[in-house]
Write an enzyme that holds these catalytic residues in place. Structure first.
Site, PDB file in Angstrom:
ATOM      1  N   THR A 137       0.859  -1.239   0.056  1.00 31.34           N
ATOM      2  CA  THR A 137       0.025   0.045  -0.066  1.00 31.34           C
ATOM      3  C   THR A 137       0.938   1.220   0.000  1.00 31.34           C
ATOM      4  OG1 THR A 137      -1.706  -1.141   1.292  1.00 31.34           O
ATOM      5  CG2 THR A 137      -1.707   1.311   1.205  1.00 31.34           C
TER       6      THR A 137
ATOM      7  N   LYS B 248      -6.849   1.906  -3.107  1.00 29.78           N
ATOM      8  CA  LYS B 248      -6.678   1.311  -1.579  1.00 29.78           C
ATOM      9  C   LYS B 248      -6.763   2.232  -0.337  1.00 29.78           C
ATOM     10  CE  LYS B 248      -5.447  -1.480   1.597  1.00 29.78           C
ATOM     11  NZ  LYS B 248      -4.194  -1.783   1.719  1.00 29.78           N
TER      12      LYS B 248
ATOM     13  N   LYS C 141      -0.433   5.603   8.793  1.00 28.03           N
ATOM     14  CA  LYS C 141       0.658   5.865   7.441  1.00 28.03           C
ATOM     15  C   LYS C 141      -0.649   5.965   6.015  1.00 28.03           C
ATOM     16  CE  LYS C 141       1.614   2.527   5.056  1.00 28.03           C
ATOM     17  NZ  LYS C 141       1.303   1.679   4.041  1.00 28.03           N
TER      18      LYS C 141
END
Length: 292
Positions: free
Chosen positions: A96, A171, A239
């Site tokens: 990701t 995502k 994150k």
């Protein structure tokens, strides 16, 4: 299929590569901490000495790394992917990362004659173990078709979303929604408790209503017990919130709910909860309300 390389054996990568082995794929693995390869070797994997070594051996190589810095390092550092990638070889990054990182890796791979696919996944530890991930792929369509048998083992559904960057963006949107929901869920659990209500009853009510969802059902009981075994580490969720907010900035989209949720995850990290499951953000609400 040809033998598959797999770079990165964290919580997700280990489960995904194990599924490949269980379904008869030949797999060569690499991880910075070599000991994490041991269990895979017991199930038939071979170990590469470096990312370059894995690329050299395998026609197709998958990477599942923790963040943009790790994804870039594996490609560009000494003994990295670029040293052996070339014509006839495909590189699939399932980490990701932000769209810019994905595009940077794509340009470097294709400049060497290789083909590239980004394919981040929706799902955490248990879906990875059960082969029930949702795979969000973008990039070279021919490479997508070539590695789809592997995707079918690791996931319950894969989407091809067009040009590189679209998988990364999808995502981040998904994880931004998930992180925001987890914060609202945490506040609801604490509010119920402080109002004299039974939290388990709240979980039952939620599961029967319009906002019933697998995340509440899976995470709720352990949150009530204050247990946060990491399926998806909180530091990675934060994150992803940060990257999603940056995407919002790029597109002039106001995201006050996501921004507030990001602050809660940052607070949780400051409290030393970063390596626990992302549901440990619940602890920040409990502490704010004066609970132990």
């Amino acid at each position: 299929m040809e033998e598959i390389g797999f770079l990165g054996l964290g919580i997700m990568g280990k489960a995904m590569s194990m599924n490949l082995l269980r379904h008869g794929f030949k797999v060569t693995v690499w991880n910075r901490t070599r000991s994490r390869c041991d269990e895979l070797v017991e199930h038939g994997a071979t170990v590469g000495e470096s990312p370059a070594d894995v690329i050299k051996k395998c026609k197709y190589t998958i990477a599942m790394l923790s963040d943009p810095a790790a994804a870039l390092s594996v490609v560009f550092d000494k003994d990295g992917v670029l040293e052996q990638i070339g014509s006839g070889k495909g590189y699939v990054d399932m980490s990701t990362v932000d769209a810019e990182t994905s595009s940077q890796i794509c340009k470097a791979i294709t400049a060497k004659g290789g083909s590239f696919l980004e394919a981040p996944v929706s799902g955490s530890k248990k879906p990875a173990e059960d082969g029930q991930l949702v795979i969000l792929a973008a990039g070279e369509k021919a490479l997508y078709e070539a590695v789809k048998p592997a995707f079918d083992v690791m996931g319950k559904k894969s989407f091809f979303l067009g040009e590189v960057g679209n998988g990364a963006k999808m995502k981040l949107v998904v994880n931004m929604i998930m992180g925001s929901m987890m914060n609202a869920f945490s506040e609801g659990l604490v509010l119920a408790d402080k109002s004299g209500l039974n939290q388990d009853t709240l979980l039952d009510v939620l599961d029967l209503g319009a906002i019933a969802n697998p995340m509440f059902k899976l995470k709720g009981p352990s949150m009530v017990q204050g247990k946060y075994s990491p399926a998806f580490p909180l530091k990675h969720q934060q994150k992803d919130m940060k990257l999603a907010l940056a995407l919002g900035d790029e597109n002039s989209v106001p995201m006050p709910v996501a921004a507030a949720s990001n602050e809660a995850f940052k607070k949780a990290r400051s409290l030393g909860l970063g390596d626990l499951d992302f549901s440990a953000v619940h602890e920040t609400v409990k502490s704010d309300k004066g609970s132990s």
